[in-house]
Each structure stands twice: as structure tokens, then as C-alpha cells.
Design a protein around this motif. Structure first.
Motif, PDB file in Angstrom:
ATOM      1  N   ALA A 121       0.818  -1.220   0.000  1.00 45.29           N
ATOM      2  CA  ALA A 121       0.000   0.000   0.000  1.00 45.29           C
ATOM      3  C   ALA A 121       0.849   1.267   0.000  1.00 45.29           C
ATOM      4  CB  ALA A 121      -0.931  -0.013   1.206  1.00 45.29           C
ATOM      5  N   VAL A 122       1.991   1.240   0.701  1.00 45.75           N
ATOM      6  CA  VAL A 122       2.811   2.454   0.808  1.00 45.75           C
ATOM      7  C   VAL A 122       3.306   2.930  -0.564  1.00 45.75           C
ATOM      8  CG1 VAL A 122       4.964   3.414   1.708  1.00 45.75           C
ATOM      9  CG2 VAL A 122       3.461   2.084   3.208  1.00 45.75           C
ATOM     10  N   PRO A 123       3.990   2.090  -1.340  1.00 44.75           N
ATOM     11  CA  PRO A 123       4.429   2.576  -2.672  1.00 44.75           C
ATOM     12  C   PRO A 123       3.260   2.887  -3.587  1.00 44.75           C
ATOM     13  CG  PRO A 123       4.870   0.224  -2.418  1.00 44.75           C
ATOM     14  CD  PRO A 123       4.477   0.729  -1.073  1.00 44.75           C
ATOM     15  N   LEU A 124       2.134   2.166  -3.400  1.00 44.95           N
ATOM     16  CA  LEU A 124       0.958   2.448  -4.227  1.00 44.95           C
ATOM     17  C   LEU A 124       0.421   3.840  -3.917  1.00 44.95           C
ATOM     18  CD1 LEU A 124      -1.047   1.266  -6.312  1.00 44.95           C
ATOM     19  CD2 LEU A 124      -2.418   0.460  -4.387  1.00 44.95           C
ATOM     20  N   GLY A 141      -1.352  -1.422 -14.967  1.00 44.16           N
ATOM     21  CA  GLY A 141      -1.553  -2.847 -14.683  1.00 44.16           C
ATOM     22  C   GLY A 141      -0.896  -3.245 -13.375  1.00 44.16           C
ATOM     23  N   ASP A 142       0.320  -2.733 -13.122  1.00 41.55           N
ATOM     24  CA  ASP A 142       1.002  -3.021 -11.858  1.00 41.55           C
ATOM     25  C   ASP A 142       0.227  -2.455 -10.672  1.00 41.55           C
ATOM     26  OD1 ASP A 142       3.013  -4.335 -13.162  1.00 41.55           O
ATOM     27  OD2 ASP A 142       4.332  -2.583 -13.272  1.00 41.55           O
ATOM     28  N   ALA A 143      -0.306  -1.252 -10.842  1.00 43.96           N
ATOM     29  CA  ALA A 143      -1.088  -0.635  -9.768  1.00 43.96           C
ATOM     30  C   ALA A 143      -2.345  -1.445  -9.473  1.00 43.96           C
ATOM     31  CB  ALA A 143      -1.456   0.795 -10.158  1.00 43.96           C
ATOM     32  N   ALA A 144      -3.025  -1.921 -10.529  1.00 45.65           N
ATOM     33  CA  ALA A 144      -4.242  -2.721 -10.346  1.00 45.65           C
ATOM     34  C   ALA A 144      -3.915  -4.034  -9.651  1.00 45.65           C
ATOM     35  CB  ALA A 144      -4.903  -2.984 -11.707  1.00 45.65           C
TER      36      ALA A 144
END
Length: 245
Positions: free
Chosen positions: A126-129, A138-141
Motif C-alpha cells: 500500500a505504501v508505494p501504491l 496494470g502493476d497498480a491494479a
């Protein structure tokens, strides 16, 4: 959730990771492949069960019951319910007068460890997101999906820890639920006001809900390892008691 569910989730995530190495820029394809794999697995399981039941239906009653006895306990109980074997007088006489099921088994320390592990992993993603360090959508999803899965797993571990040690006793007089923490709930067969089933086939969830005339309520659901056996015993007892009265 059961251990098999967690293992399935882990296998699914590993499968996605492998697919993304094959199709590095095709997150949608990888996700679609995973969904298809899950759906195909469910379909195969349903077809195998339907084929088995169709074969049982084609047999003579004596041969059918002999075949049912060869099945593993959960499938045998399900087949007995499906073909009404459970409710025959001779079968009712064979059922145990009393049986106690332990609904919550496992290690509290392991559950506690896995609970906090899931929270830490969710936080680490969650922190880097939240800081916007995922450049690719796509990486975020995928990261968001992992956070949701980890939080759900943590909730599952906390819930299962609370239920560990809970016992359900089915006897001649009624049904008794003794939570590991909390007051005992007792519903006598003659005090039973309602019994209804709940089913969400899409997620494979089933439940029996029993309510007494005084307002007591006991829920028995498919999260319990021996759910089908419990359901068979409960329904048979209700049939026997209310059929005799």
C-alpha cells in the motif's frame, strides 16, 4: 476460508506472475487466463459430481447404497441427501444418537502470525501504491488486488482464531453450540420454529439456519469442514422428531 482456498489464491498469484513474464505487457491477458483457469476448474468439478450422481441414479437402490458407502464421507453424505437415503427408517436407526463436531481447529499462534503477516504485506504494497511509485496501470491494479486479498486473508485468520474450539453437538434432544468464548446456545428439536437453507452457488457457499421459538439462532455453514455431514444429521433428526410428532 480454508487452507485449500489460501493455497489456491497463492497458486493463482504465482500463475499471474509467470504469465506476466511471458506477456510482460499484457496484464489483461494474464488476468483473463487466471479467471478462465478458475472457471474451468469449477466446471470440471461440477461435471464430475453431476456425472457421478447420474451414474448413481441409474443403479438399483441396493447397488446405489453400496456405491455411496465407497465415497469419502462428505460426498457420501451429499449423495445420501440427494437420493433421500438419509430419511429412510432403516437409515435413521443407524445414525448416531449423539455426535459432537469441533468447528474451529488449528493453532492460535500460527493464526496470529499469519494475521500480522498479511497486514504487513498489505502495508508494504500500500505504501508505494499510495506514493504513486507504480508507473504502469496494470502493476497498480495488481497491487490493489493483492492488498484486498491480504486484508481478506487477515480477516479470515482473525475470524477462524475466534472460532477455534467451538463445538457443535447434535443429540436426541436438540442442537447445542458451545463457542470457545461466549454463552452456550441450545435449540431443542421440539422448540424449533424454523429451519431454512441459504445457498450462493457462485461462491460455493451453503448454510443451514435454525431458529427456536424463544429467538435462539444457530448458523451452520459450508465454512465448517464437516458441513454436509452436520447437515445430514440435523435434517435426519428433524425428520425423525417431527415425523413422530
Amino acid at each position: 476460508m480454508r487452507w485449500s482456498h489460501y493455497l489456491a489464491v497463492t497458486a493463482g498469484l504465482l500463475f499471474i506472475a509467470w504469465l506476466r513474464t511471458v506477456w510482460a505487457k499484457s496484464d489483461e491477458v494474464a488476468l483473463a487466463a487466471l479467471i478462465c483457469a478458475v472457471l474451468v476448474g469449477k466446471l470440471i468439478e461440477r461435471l464430475v459430481r453431476r456425472r457421478r450422481f447420474a451414474r448413481l441414479a441409474s443403479l438399483e437402490p441396493e447397488d446405489r447404497e453400496a456405491e455411496i458407502q465407497q465415497l469419502e464421507p462428505q460426498q457420501a453424505a451429499l449423495a445420501r441427501l440427494a437420493f433421500a437415503v438419509t430419511f429412510r427408517p432403516e437409515r435413521l436407526a443407524q445414525l448416531p444418537a449423539s455426535r459432537t463436531f469441533v468447528l474451529g481447529q488449528g493453532s492460535r499462534s500460527l493464526n496470529e502470525y499469519l494475521f500480522w503477516t498479511c497486514l504487513v504485506v498489505a502495508g508494504a504494497i500500500a505504501v508505494p501504491l499510495a506514493l504513486g511509485r507504480f508507473d504502469d496501470a496494470g502493476d497498480a491494479a495488481l497491487g490493489l488486488a493483492l492488498i484486498v486479498i491480504m486484508l481478506l486473508a487477515a480477516f479470515g485468520y482473525r475470524t477462524s482464531e475466534r472460532d477455534q474450539g467451538t463445538q457443535l453437538t447434535v443429540d436426541r434432544e436438540g442442537l447445542t453450540l458451545q463457542p470457545a468464548h461466549g454463552p452456550q446456545v441450545r435449540i431443542g428439536w421440539l422448540e424449533l420454529a424454523s429451519l431454512h437453507t441459504v445457498s450462493f452457488r457462485a461462491v460455493g457457499y451453503q448454510a443451514l439456519v435454525l431458529c427456536s421459538k424463544s429467538g435462539a439462532r444457530i448458523l451452520v455453514d459450508s465454512q465448517m469442514p464437516e458441513f454436509i455431514e452436520i447437515a445430514e444429521l440435523v435434517l435426519a433428526k428433524v425428520e425423525a422428531i417431527h415425523g413422530a410428532t
